[in-house]
Motif scaffolding. Structure first.
Motif, PDB file in Angstrom:
ATOM      1  N   GLY A  18       0.776  -1.229   0.000  1.00  0.00           N
ATOM      2  CA  GLY A  18       0.000   0.000   0.000  1.00  0.00           C
ATOM      3  C   GLY A  18       0.804   1.273   0.000  1.00  0.00           C
ATOM      4  N   ILE A  19       1.891   1.313  -0.787  1.00  0.00           N
ATOM      5  CA  ILE A  19       2.718   2.513  -0.872  1.00  0.00           C
ATOM      6  C   ILE A  19       3.127   2.711  -2.324  1.00  0.00           C
ATOM      7  N   LYS A  20       3.306   3.957  -2.741  1.00  0.00           N
ATOM      8  CA  LYS A  20       3.709   4.250  -4.106  1.00  0.00           C
ATOM      9  C   LYS A  20       5.162   3.807  -4.321  1.00  0.00           C
ATOM     10  N   SER A  21       5.415   3.245  -5.500  1.00  0.00           N
ATOM     11  CA  SER A  21       6.763   2.729  -5.782  1.00  0.00           C
ATOM     12  C   SER A  21       7.816   3.834  -5.728  1.00  0.00           C
ATOM     13  N   GLY A  22       7.461   5.030  -6.229  1.00  0.00           N
ATOM     14  CA  GLY A  22       8.412   6.142  -6.196  1.00  0.00           C
ATOM     15  C   GLY A  22       8.763   6.552  -4.784  1.00  0.00           C
ATOM     16  N   GLU A  23       7.777   6.525  -3.899  1.00  0.00           N
ATOM     17  CA  GLU A  23       8.014   6.883  -2.504  1.00  0.00           C
ATOM     18  C   GLU A  23       8.910   5.853  -1.818  1.00  0.00           C
ATOM     19  N   LEU A  24       8.665   4.582  -2.116  1.00  0.00           N
ATOM     20  CA  LEU A  24       9.493   3.521  -1.526  1.00  0.00           C
ATOM     21  C   LEU A  24      10.929   3.610  -2.026  1.00  0.00           C
ATOM     22  N   LEU A  25      11.103   3.851  -3.316  1.00  0.00           N
ATOM     23  CA  LEU A  25      12.453   3.972  -3.882  1.00  0.00           C
ATOM     24  C   LEU A  25      13.190   5.167  -3.281  1.00  0.00           C
ATOM     25  N   ASP A  26      12.478   6.260  -3.061  1.00  0.00           N
ATOM     26  CA  ASP A  26      13.112   7.439  -2.451  1.00  0.00           C
ATOM     27  C   ASP A  26      13.645   7.112  -1.059  1.00  0.00           C
ATOM     28  N   MET A  27      12.873   6.354  -0.294  1.00  0.00           N
ATOM     29  CA  MET A  27      13.313   5.964   1.042  1.00  0.00           C
ATOM     30  C   MET A  27      14.548   5.074   0.993  1.00  0.00           C
ATOM     31  N   ILE A  28      14.547   4.139   0.035  1.00  0.00           N
ATOM     32  CA  ILE A  28      15.694   3.235  -0.112  1.00  0.00           C
ATOM     33  C   ILE A  28      16.936   4.023  -0.512  1.00  0.00           C
ATOM     34  N   TYR A  29      16.781   4.990  -1.435  1.00  0.00           N
ATOM     35  CA  TYR A  29      17.909   5.830  -1.862  1.00  0.00           C
ATOM     36  C   TYR A  29      18.456   6.645  -0.688  1.00  0.00           C
ATOM     37  N   ARG A  30      17.561   7.173   0.127  1.00  0.00           N
ATOM     38  CA  ARG A  30      17.994   7.957   1.294  1.00  0.00           C
ATOM     39  C   ARG A  30      18.758   7.075   2.289  1.00  0.00           C
ATOM     40  N   MET A  31      18.277   5.849   2.457  1.00  0.00           N
ATOM     41  CA  MET A  31      18.961   4.921   3.349  1.00  0.00           C
ATOM     42  C   MET A  31      20.370   4.618   2.828  1.00  0.00           C
ATOM     43  N   ARG A  32      20.492   4.444   1.536  1.00  0.00           N
ATOM     44  CA  ARG A  32      21.808   4.166   0.948  1.00  0.00           C
ATOM     45  C   ARG A  32      22.742   5.352   1.104  1.00  0.00           C
ATOM     46  N   GLU A  33      22.206   6.557   1.018  1.00  0.00           N
ATOM     47  CA  GLU A  33      23.028   7.752   1.223  1.00  0.00           C
ATOM     48  C   GLU A  33      23.542   7.818   2.659  1.00  0.00           C
ATOM     49  N   ILE A  34      22.649   7.508   3.605  1.00  0.00           N
ATOM     50  CA  ILE A  34      23.024   7.540   5.018  1.00  0.00           C
ATOM     51  C   ILE A  34      24.120   6.524   5.316  1.00  0.00           C
ATOM     52  N   ARG A  35      24.022   5.349   4.693  1.00  0.00           N
ATOM     53  CA  ARG A  35      24.957   4.258   4.987  1.00  0.00           C
ATOM     54  C   ARG A  35      26.036   4.100   3.916  1.00  0.00           C
ATOM     55  N   GLN A  36      26.258   5.130   3.110  1.00  0.00           N
ATOM     56  CA  GLN A  36      27.206   5.061   2.002  1.00  0.00           C
ATOM     57  C   GLN A  36      28.614   4.688   2.467  1.00  0.00           C
ATOM     58  N   GLU A  37      29.077   5.345   3.507  1.00  0.00           N
ATOM     59  CA  GLU A  37      30.438   5.087   3.999  1.00  0.00           C
ATOM     60  C   GLU A  37      30.592   3.643   4.478  1.00  0.00           C
ATOM     61  N   LYS A  38      29.588   3.157   5.225  1.00  0.00           N
ATOM     62  CA  LYS A  38      29.642   1.788   5.723  1.00  0.00           C
ATOM     63  C   LYS A  38      29.552   0.780   4.577  1.00  0.00           C
ATOM     64  N   ASP A  39      28.684   1.090   3.598  1.00  0.00           N
ATOM     65  CA  ASP A  39      28.536   0.192   2.455  1.00  0.00           C
ATOM     66  C   ASP A  39      29.814   0.126   1.626  1.00  0.00           C
ATOM     67  N   ASP A  40      30.511   1.256   1.506  1.00  0.00           N
ATOM     68  CA  ASP A  40      31.782   1.280   0.764  1.00  0.00           C
ATOM     69  C   ASP A  40      32.821   0.383   1.443  1.00  0.00           C
ATOM     70  N   LYS A  41      32.834   0.408   2.778  1.00  0.00           N
ATOM     71  CA  LYS A  41      33.769  -0.442   3.520  1.00  0.00           C
ATOM     72  C   LYS A  41      33.435  -1.917   3.324  1.00  0.00           C
ATOM     73  N   ILE A  42      32.138  -2.227   3.336  1.00  0.00           N
ATOM     74  CA  ILE A  42      31.707  -3.608   3.118  1.00  0.00           C
ATOM     75  C   ILE A  42      32.069  -4.062   1.719  1.00  0.00           C
ATOM     76  N   PHE A  43      31.860  -3.181   0.737  1.00  0.00           N
ATOM     77  CA  PHE A  43      32.199  -3.505  -0.650  1.00  0.00           C
ATOM     78  C   PHE A  43      33.693  -3.771  -0.790  1.00  0.00           C
ATOM     79  N   SER A  44      34.497  -2.920  -0.157  1.00  0.00           N
ATOM     80  CA  SER A  44      35.951  -3.095  -0.208  1.00  0.00           C
ATOM     81  C   SER A  44      36.369  -4.424   0.428  1.00  0.00           C
TER      82      SER A  44
END
Length: 287
Positions: free
Chosen positions: A167-193
């Motif tokens: 029951g949520i718009k796909s664009g709204e859900l994607l925006d939330m996921i993108y924001r989460m990735r921005e918040i955790r960008q540094e941690k995700d980069d370390k995991i990727f490395s």
């Protein structure tokens, strides 16, 4: 132009040509006279590749020659024969590395090939049950919190497919996921490395193992490579344990920040969702 390497050497010693010209003439001699070398049985393409590889070593060969005993031509051809063995070993090693890497990579590519995402009716039914609260009211916030919790594994395609089911718009859900990735960008980069280093270590072990199969046992080369393989495997296991302890999912505080609610609400939502999932699993087992 002189016919033999000895003639070329005599001309160089007598000052008839400069060093660069002398080296160039030797190169052309070998290119045009494969039948006069000790590797005349090589295929033409392989021979040309070797000569190109050998040319930078001509300077060292010329500097190493001493006019004692053997002629310059005999010395250079002997030096060339020894170098051809080194080239052959390197070529085989590179082929083994390339073959091993692709042999290990191809199954991984098939395994990681992502099929089209489909949300089946059974999945939609399960989601709808999880969304419904104790009082029969729809509470999509629970599933939303879970999706954001597992953002690392959520693709855009999957997010667009699952959004209507909660029951949520796909664009709204994607925006939330993108924001989460921005918040955790540094941690995700370390995991990727960390994962990249883990993959490199895995291929290193794989290649060592393949190279070991081409060597004879009870030889110095075999023993040294076997020790390197054992150390590499030990290092791989340590890296695997270390990365397994790394937290990939988002924290409840980060989820609360994205949705705009308190952390306690997120804690309660995920706890209830987990409890309801267990109840549904028990009912399914009984049926």
């Amino acid at each position: 132009m002189q016919n033999t390497l000895n003639d070329l050497y005599s001309g160089y010693i007598n000052g008839e040509m400069k060093r660069e010209e002398f080296e160039g003439l030797i190169y052309h001699y070998f290119v045009r006279n494969q039948e006069r070398t000790s590797i005349c049985h090589w295929k033409n393409d392989e021979y040309e590749d070797f000569i190109s590889w050998f040319y930078p070593r001509l300077k060292t060969a010329i500097d190493s020659y001493e006019e004692k005993g053997s002629s310059f031509e005999a010395f250079i051809k002997k030096y060339m024969l020894i170098s051809s063995k080194e080239y052959h070993v390197r070529t085989i090693t590179n082929s083994v590395i390339e073959h091993s890497a692709w042999s290990a990579r191809i199954p991984d590519m098939y395994a990681r090939e992502e099929p089209s995402v489909h949300i089946h009716e059974e999945t939609k039914m399960v989601l709808s049950k999880l969304v419904i609260g104790k009082k029969g009211r729809k509470n999509s916030r629970r599933i939303l919190a879970l999706i954001l919790k597992c953002y690392y594994y959520i693709s855009e395609d999957f997010a667009e497919k699952i959004a209507p089911a909660i029951g949520i718009k796909s664009g709204e859900l994607l925006d939330m996921i993108y924001r989460m990735r921005e918040i955790r960008q540094e941690k995700d980069d370390k995991i990727f490395s960390m994962k990249e280093r883990l993959y490199c270590q895995f291929y290193r072990c794989y290649i060592y193992d393949k190279r070991l199969s081409f060597l004879k046992e009870n030889t110095a080369a075999y023993s040294k490579l076997k020790i390197r393989l054992q150390k590499a495997r030990l290092r791989l296991e340590i890296m695997r344990k270390h990365i397994a302890e790394v937290r990939i999912e988002a924290t409840n505080r980060e989820i609360a920040e994205i949705i705009g609610i308190t952390k306690g609400t997120v804690d309660a939502s995920l706890c209830r969702l987990k409890s309801k999932w267990k109840d549904m699993a028990k009912q399914s087992a009984l049926n």
